[in-house]
Design a protein around this motif. Structure first.
Motif, PDB file in Angstrom:
ATOM      1  N   ASN A   1       0.808  -1.221   0.000  1.00  0.00           N
ATOM      2  CA  ASN A   1       0.000   0.000   0.000  1.00  0.00           C
ATOM      3  C   ASN A   1       0.842   1.271   0.000  1.00  0.00           C
ATOM      4  O   ASN A   1       0.297   2.367   0.039  1.00  0.00           O
ATOM      5  CB  ASN A   1      -0.927   0.015   1.216  1.00  0.00           C
ATOM      6  CG  ASN A   1      -1.952  -1.088   1.157  1.00  0.00           C
ATOM      7  OD1 ASN A   1      -2.312  -1.546   0.080  1.00  0.00           O
ATOM      8  ND2 ASN A   1      -2.409  -1.535   2.301  1.00  0.00           N
ATOM      9  N   GLY A   2       2.157   1.148   0.013  1.00  0.00           N
ATOM     10  CA  GLY A   2       3.027   2.319  -0.007  1.00  0.00           C
ATOM     11  C   GLY A   2       3.441   2.817   1.358  1.00  0.00           C
ATOM     12  O   GLY A   2       4.080   3.862   1.460  1.00  0.00           O
ATOM     13  N   ASN A   3       3.091   2.107   2.429  1.00  0.00           N
ATOM     14  CA  ASN A   3       3.507   2.497   3.780  1.00  0.00           C
ATOM     15  C   ASN A   3       4.955   2.096   3.998  1.00  0.00           C
ATOM     16  O   ASN A   3       5.378   1.012   3.589  1.00  0.00           O
ATOM     17  CB  ASN A   3       2.632   1.821   4.840  1.00  0.00           C
ATOM     18  CG  ASN A   3       1.177   2.226   4.710  1.00  0.00           C
ATOM     19  OD1 ASN A   3       0.870   3.372   4.434  1.00  0.00           O
ATOM     20  ND2 ASN A   3       0.289   1.268   4.886  1.00  0.00           N
ATOM     21  N   VAL A   4       5.726   2.946   4.662  1.00  0.00           N
ATOM     22  CA  VAL A   4       7.128   2.667   4.924  1.00  0.00           C
ATOM     23  C   VAL A   4       7.237   1.636   6.043  1.00  0.00           C
ATOM     24  O   VAL A   4       6.609   1.777   7.090  1.00  0.00           O
ATOM     25  CB  VAL A   4       7.879   3.958   5.315  1.00  0.00           C
ATOM     26  CG1 VAL A   4       9.322   3.663   5.655  1.00  0.00           C
ATOM     27  CG2 VAL A   4       7.805   4.972   4.183  1.00  0.00           C
ATOM     28  N   LEU A   5       8.036   0.585   5.796  1.00  0.00           N
ATOM     29  CA  LEU A   5       8.250  -0.462   6.792  1.00  0.00           C
ATOM     30  C   LEU A   5       9.544  -0.202   7.536  1.00  0.00           C
ATOM     31  O   LEU A   5      10.483   0.367   6.988  1.00  0.00           O
ATOM     32  CB  LEU A   5       8.324  -1.828   6.120  1.00  0.00           C
ATOM     33  CG  LEU A   5       7.066  -2.320   5.409  1.00  0.00           C
ATOM     34  CD1 LEU A   5       7.351  -3.601   4.653  1.00  0.00           C
ATOM     35  CD2 LEU A   5       5.949  -2.520   6.393  1.00  0.00           C
ATOM     36  N   LYS A   6       9.593  -0.636   8.801  1.00  0.00           N
ATOM     37  CA  LYS A   6      10.820  -0.547   9.586  1.00  0.00           C
ATOM     38  C   LYS A   6      10.945  -1.805  10.439  1.00  0.00           C
ATOM     39  O   LYS A   6       9.991  -2.576  10.574  1.00  0.00           O
ATOM     40  CB  LYS A   6      10.844   0.718  10.434  1.00  0.00           C
ATOM     41  CG  LYS A   6       9.726   0.829  11.438  1.00  0.00           C
ATOM     42  CD  LYS A   6       9.824   2.134  12.200  1.00  0.00           C
ATOM     43  CE  LYS A   6       8.898   2.154  13.355  1.00  0.00           C
ATOM     44  NZ  LYS A   6       7.634   2.767  13.216  1.00  0.00           N
TER      45      LYS A   6
END
Length: 109
Positions: free
Chosen positions: A46-51
């Motif tokens: 969905n385009g969310n930044v992962l960490k």
């Protein structure tokens, strides 16, 4: 002054041409500032930044190589780790163990 290796092909034969650094093996041109700015940002489907440490959900049935089983849609995976490479999410999936996934097949919870 030692020049850095090529970021694309890791060649050690990089030379300077004006303000640019050029790789003779792959013809990649880059500047020294480009090397400092390059930070890999991993995003989910969905385009969310992962960490590191995030919890994600699998969005597609994923067949496991060498077996007839698959990770089902909706499987929740906790405490992921990001790594370099094509499969950029390293995790432990309940019932399957340690595995690497592509970030395009997960979404952040």
């Amino acid at each position: 002054m030692t020049l850095p290796n090529c970021p694309k092909c890791n060649s050690e034969y990089v030379y300077q041409d004006g303000n640019l650094l050029v790789c003779p093996e792959c013809a990649y041109e880059f500047s020294a500032e480009d090397l400092e700015v390059q930070e890999v940002v991993v995003k989910d489907a969905n385009g969310n930044v992962l960490k590191d440490g995030d919890t994600v959900t699998v969005i597609k049935d994923l067949k496991i190589k060498g077996t007839s089983s698959a990770v089902k849609v909706g499987t929740k995976v906790k405490n992921i780790r990001l790594c370099d490479g094509d499969h950029d999410v390293d995790c432990k999936i309940p019932g399957f163990g340690g595995m690497k996934l592509k970030s395009e097949f997960v979404k952040k919870v």
